[in-house]
Write an enzyme that holds these catalytic residues in place. Sequence first.
Site, PDB file in Angstrom:
ATOM      1  N   GLU A  45      -9.377  12.620   8.250  1.00 17.95           N
ATOM      2  CA  GLU A  45      -9.240  13.936   7.632  1.00 17.95           C
ATOM      3  C   GLU A  45     -10.570  14.692   7.600  1.00 17.95           C
ATOM      4  OE1 GLU A  45      -6.852  14.105   3.783  1.00 17.95           O
ATOM      5  OE2 GLU A  45      -7.075  11.971   4.134  1.00 17.95           O
ATOM      6  N   ASP A  67      -8.907   0.540   2.550  1.00 23.78           N
ATOM      7  CA  ASP A  67      -7.862   0.152   3.502  1.00 23.78           C
ATOM      8  C   ASP A  67      -8.353   0.520   4.907  1.00 23.78           C
ATOM      9  OD1 ASP A  67      -5.481  -0.427   4.786  1.00 23.78           O
ATOM     10  OD2 ASP A  67      -4.535   1.468   4.239  1.00 23.78           O
ATOM     11  N   ARG A 122      -7.242   3.697  13.829  1.00 25.73           N
ATOM     12  CA  ARG A 122      -6.347   4.833  14.065  1.00 25.73           C
ATOM     13  C   ARG A 122      -5.675   4.789  15.430  1.00 25.73           C
ATOM     14  NH1 ARG A 122      -5.449   6.000   8.990  1.00 25.73           N
ATOM     15  NH2 ARG A 122      -7.260   6.819   7.890  1.00 25.73           N
ATOM     16  N   ASP A 127       0.840  -1.191   0.000  1.00 24.88           N
ATOM     17  CA  ASP A 127       0.000   0.000   0.000  1.00 24.88           C
ATOM     18  C   ASP A 127       0.880   1.248   0.000  1.00 24.88           C
ATOM     19  OD1 ASP A 127      -2.468   1.248  -0.082  1.00 24.88           O
ATOM     20  OD2 ASP A 127      -2.592   1.439   2.100  1.00 24.88           O
ATOM     21  N   GLN A 150      -3.043   2.084  15.303  1.00 23.95           N
ATOM     22  CA  GLN A 150      -1.987   2.595  14.413  1.00 23.95           C
ATOM     23  C   GLN A 150      -1.115   3.627  15.126  1.00 23.95           C
ATOM     24  OE1 GLN A 150      -3.732   4.499  10.958  1.00 23.95           O
ATOM     25  NE2 GLN A 150      -1.752   4.907   9.989  1.00 23.95           N
ATOM     26  N   LYS A 187      -3.745  -2.028  10.466  1.00 27.80           N
ATOM     27  CA  LYS A 187      -4.158  -2.114   9.057  1.00 27.80           C
ATOM     28  C   LYS A 187      -4.470  -3.534   8.614  1.00 27.80           C
ATOM     29  CE  LYS A 187      -3.076   2.173   7.610  1.00 27.80           C
ATOM     30  NZ  LYS A 187      -3.958   3.036   6.808  1.00 27.80           N
ATOM     31  N   GLU A 210     -10.254   3.987   4.348  1.00 28.61           N
ATOM     32  CA  GLU A 210      -9.439   4.819   3.457  1.00 28.61           C
ATOM     33  C   GLU A 210      -9.870   4.520   2.028  1.00 28.61           C
ATOM     34  OE1 GLU A 210      -5.241   4.271   4.366  1.00 28.61           O
ATOM     35  OE2 GLU A 210      -5.370   5.749   5.978  1.00 28.61           O
ATOM     36  N   HIS A 235      -3.428  14.056   1.205  1.00 32.24           N
ATOM     37  CA  HIS A 235      -3.633  13.170   2.357  1.00 32.24           C
ATOM     38  C   HIS A 235      -2.406  13.206   3.271  1.00 32.24           C
ATOM     39  CE1 HIS A 235      -4.771   9.673   4.737  1.00 32.24           C
ATOM     40  NE2 HIS A 235      -3.650   9.069   4.403  1.00 32.24           N
ATOM     41  N   THR A 271      -8.880  -5.639   4.376  1.00 33.45           N
ATOM     42  CA  THR A 271      -8.842  -4.712   3.244  1.00 33.45           C
ATOM     43  C   THR A 271      -9.929  -5.187   2.292  1.00 33.45           C
ATOM     44  OG1 THR A 271      -6.442  -4.530   3.470  1.00 33.45           O
ATOM     45  CG2 THR A 271      -7.382  -3.753   1.403  1.00 33.45           C
ATOM     46  N   GLU A 301      -9.276   4.216  -1.643  1.00 30.65           N
ATOM     47  CA  GLU A 301      -8.073   4.038  -2.452  1.00 30.65           C
ATOM     48  C   GLU A 301      -8.404   3.367  -3.776  1.00 30.65           C
ATOM     49  OE1 GLU A 301      -4.594   2.494  -0.569  1.00 30.65           O
ATOM     50  OE2 GLU A 301      -5.167   3.230   1.425  1.00 30.65           O
TER      51      GLU A 301
HETATM   52 CA    CA Z   1      -3.754   3.249   3.077  1.00 33.00          CA
END
Ligand code: CA
Length: 447
Positions: A390, A249, A253, A143, A256, A269, A215, A150, A273, A217
Amino acid sequence: MSRLINETHDPKLKSWVESANDPNTDFPIQNLPLGVFKSRSSNEPPRVGVAIGNQILNVKACSEAVHFDKLAAEAVRACAGSSLNSLMAPGTEHCSALRERLSRLLRADSKEYKSNKKTLEKCLVPMDSAQLLLPVEIGDYTDFYSSIHHATNVGSMFRPDNPLLPNYKYVPIGYHGRSSSIVVSGTSVRRPNGQTKDDDAQEPFFGPCRLLDYELEVGFFVGPGNSIGEPIKIKDAENHIFGLCLLNDWSARDIQKWEYQPLGPFLGKSFATTLSSWVVTMEALAPFRNGVFKRADNDPKPLPYLDIAEDQEHGGIDLTLEVFITSEKMRNQKMVPMRLSQGNFKDMYWTIAQMLTHHASNGCNLRPGDLMGSGTVSGATKDSRGCLLELASRGSEPIQLPSGEARRFLQDGDEVIMHAYCQRQGFRRIGFGECRGPVLPASNKTT
Ligand code: CA
């Protein structure tokens, strides 16, 4: 080669599969994405199929109904298994020959159709009666982090004075992901348990993630691979890319944040997915190579191994991406999903060719079916931010749902739905289908 426009892109083409002519379909005859499906009503093994309108063309059945020759015949033989891997390995020419053959066969004015109506119609399976499976056996998954918007937004939350690290404009940053937990659209995703530590706490604790995020993507699949020790030149990179899909993804948080230093993402993560079911080929995307991110004048040029004029001019893809959410309460009240954001893949700092070339530049071998994620696709404006971290500014600006609920991060029962499409004057709009994932509560089997 896959950037050339040919007869298969002709916007005037119509299909004898009526639903493919609906202006709102993601799958007109100009798209022809590939996937793997299983009939819900029979015990037949999974088959390779092509999406056309609201139907799936069973490629194997079709090859038994009409004659395929040369490269198209080889391509069809490569579709005999229950994944796209064998079709990915030989290269774009095979896939292109198959696309041309199927495009001609599916056209409204096809003579072959007129003389084989019944047999060909039997090769169609209604999409809503089929189970769509993961289309590819994915060996490795990497990834990237290719949206500078971002990277800047997230970086500024942790380092307000220095959001972008000095390597960002030189290195397409990525991490090695986990392929065992990649699931197909529609699969429920269980909230992970993990170690987290509150800012004001002395010690970490183990329990359900409290800051679950998605996320948005784009995923791309490796076609022909390279041998170990043999890098891929950027001018050849797109010949090694089979096609694109949508990718979520999922990110914990809080896990992480506690674990990412010093070696990067790990259990925050790797729990899941989600991929969309259909792989849109590079050839189908040829009309939409009309936008690329322009670096600021004072940005460094990419190093020579990542820099050719052709990629700088046409390496982007004008692909609109959208994320929607529904909560359990919204579904109970029959509310339609709410759109959270809309972005565009052409706003990425690094192109897919640069990501692939960089990945192989140390001699790392890539194999057919390997998956790469682009990194969260965020644009310059607030409504184009591709994750909740975000969008809700790290929880400080909650998102209001039409049900009266607010979201800082995802709750159990929420469902995240991603869509993508290419649209350009003079061409037929094509779409990616959906990438959907409902969130289940965390497992309580932890101690
Ligand atoms: Ca990602």
